[in-house]
Design a protein around this motif. Structure first.
Motif, PDB file in Angstrom:
ATOM      1  N   ILE A  15     -27.363  55.499 -35.828  1.00  0.00           N
ATOM      2  CA  ILE A  15     -26.245  54.630 -36.221  1.00  0.00           C
ATOM      3  C   ILE A  15     -25.850  53.749 -35.040  1.00  0.00           C
ATOM      4  CG2 ILE A  15     -23.836  54.592 -36.972  1.00  0.00           C
ATOM      5  CD1 ILE A  15     -24.378  57.246 -38.405  1.00  0.00           C
ATOM      6  N   CYS A 195     -20.743  55.367 -42.093  1.00  0.00           N
ATOM      7  CA  CYS A 195     -21.669  54.470 -41.389  1.00  0.00           C
ATOM      8  C   CYS A 195     -23.056  54.476 -42.037  1.00  0.00           C
ATOM      9  CB  CYS A 195     -21.774  54.860 -39.919  1.00  0.00           C
ATOM     10  SG  CYS A 195     -20.347  54.371 -38.926  1.00  0.00           S
ATOM     11  N   GLN A 196     -23.486  55.616 -42.512  1.00  0.00           N
ATOM     12  CA  GLN A 196     -24.777  55.659 -43.196  1.00  0.00           C
ATOM     13  C   GLN A 196     -24.757  54.770 -44.441  1.00  0.00           C
ATOM     14  OE1 GLN A 196     -25.153  59.937 -43.655  1.00  0.00           O
ATOM     15  NE2 GLN A 196     -26.632  60.062 -41.992  1.00  0.00           N
TER      16      GLN A 196
END
Length: 235
Positions: A15, A195-196
């Motif tokens: 990330i 975030c993924q």
């Protein structure tokens, strides 16, 4: 079987700090990016680890002669020896790079002990040697003078300020070629999950932009047609 912390670290390695910054901003945290630090060399993968901290105060000459290094309890040395494996040593050098926060010998010791990296808002001496270590390191700029000329180690593994960011022991530290983000440990699960999803969507956006699709309606996603297309794309 990996622990939860190990799984989180593995996920954070994929990330970007940009995604983390946006995610934390949405949660109301606007000041989690350590200011004015850069990696000593370009990174091929993220630096990720829990924070272990060292704090300096301005040196007072009568308390900080070079002989203090002989003291086995000198806190700079203790911090290096006690920094746990897979942690990032984060050093509060008061944003002052005029004297080194550490040098190649201490950085090498950290690397040999399995540290995930080292970050200072000051500077490192022996910067070329540190840059050649297989361990990420971030600072403002190179600095030859010993830390004793300006910095006095005063505390380890306590809350510090590094590059204008509050860093608490155990926070998650993520560094890439854009810089370093600090994730409060109680938020890390949500940050990873969000975030993924964010980076998956941005992959779709980049594909569409490369195909010639205009940004309006796509980024942010306000077009119902593009929303349906994204849902199909995810499948």
């Amino acid at each position: 079987m990996k622990t939860q912390s190990e799984l989180i670290i593995q996920q954070l390695k994929k990330i970007s700090t940009a995604s983390i910054a946006t995610c934390l901003f949405k949660k109301g945290l606007r000041n989690q990016y350590i200011q004015n630090v850069t990696p000593l060399k370009k990174l091929k993968s993220n630096m990720v680890g829990r924070a272990y901290t060292l704090r300096y105060i301005p040196a007072r000459e009568d308390l900080n002669p070079i002989e203090v290094f002989k003291d086995p309890k000198h806190l700079q040395r203790v911090a290096v020896e006690e920094c746990p494996e897979n942690h990032v040593l984060v050093i509060d050098s008061r944003k002052d790079p005029r004297a080194a926060s550490a040098g190649a010998i201490l950085a090498t010791r950290l690397m040999k002990k399995g540290a995930a990296g080292v970050v200072t808002d000051g500077g490192f001496r022996d910067s070329e040697e540190i840059s050649n270590l297989p361990m990420p390191a971030y600072h403002q700029r190179a600095s030859a003078p010993t830390n004793l000329t300006l910095h006095q180690a005063i505390a380890i593994n306590e809350p510090i300020g590094c590059g204008d960011v509050a860093v608490f022991p155990g926070d998650y530290i993520v560094g890439d070629n854009d810089g370093v983000m600090v994730i409060p440990q109680h938020l890390v699960d949500d940050v990873v999950s969000e975030c993924q999803k964010m980076e998956l969507f941005e992959k779709f956006v980049l594909e569409k932009v490369n195909q010639g699709t205009p940004i309006i309606g796509l980024y942010p996603l306000t077009s119902n047609d593009l929303r349906k297309e994204f849902e199909e794309w995810k499948k």
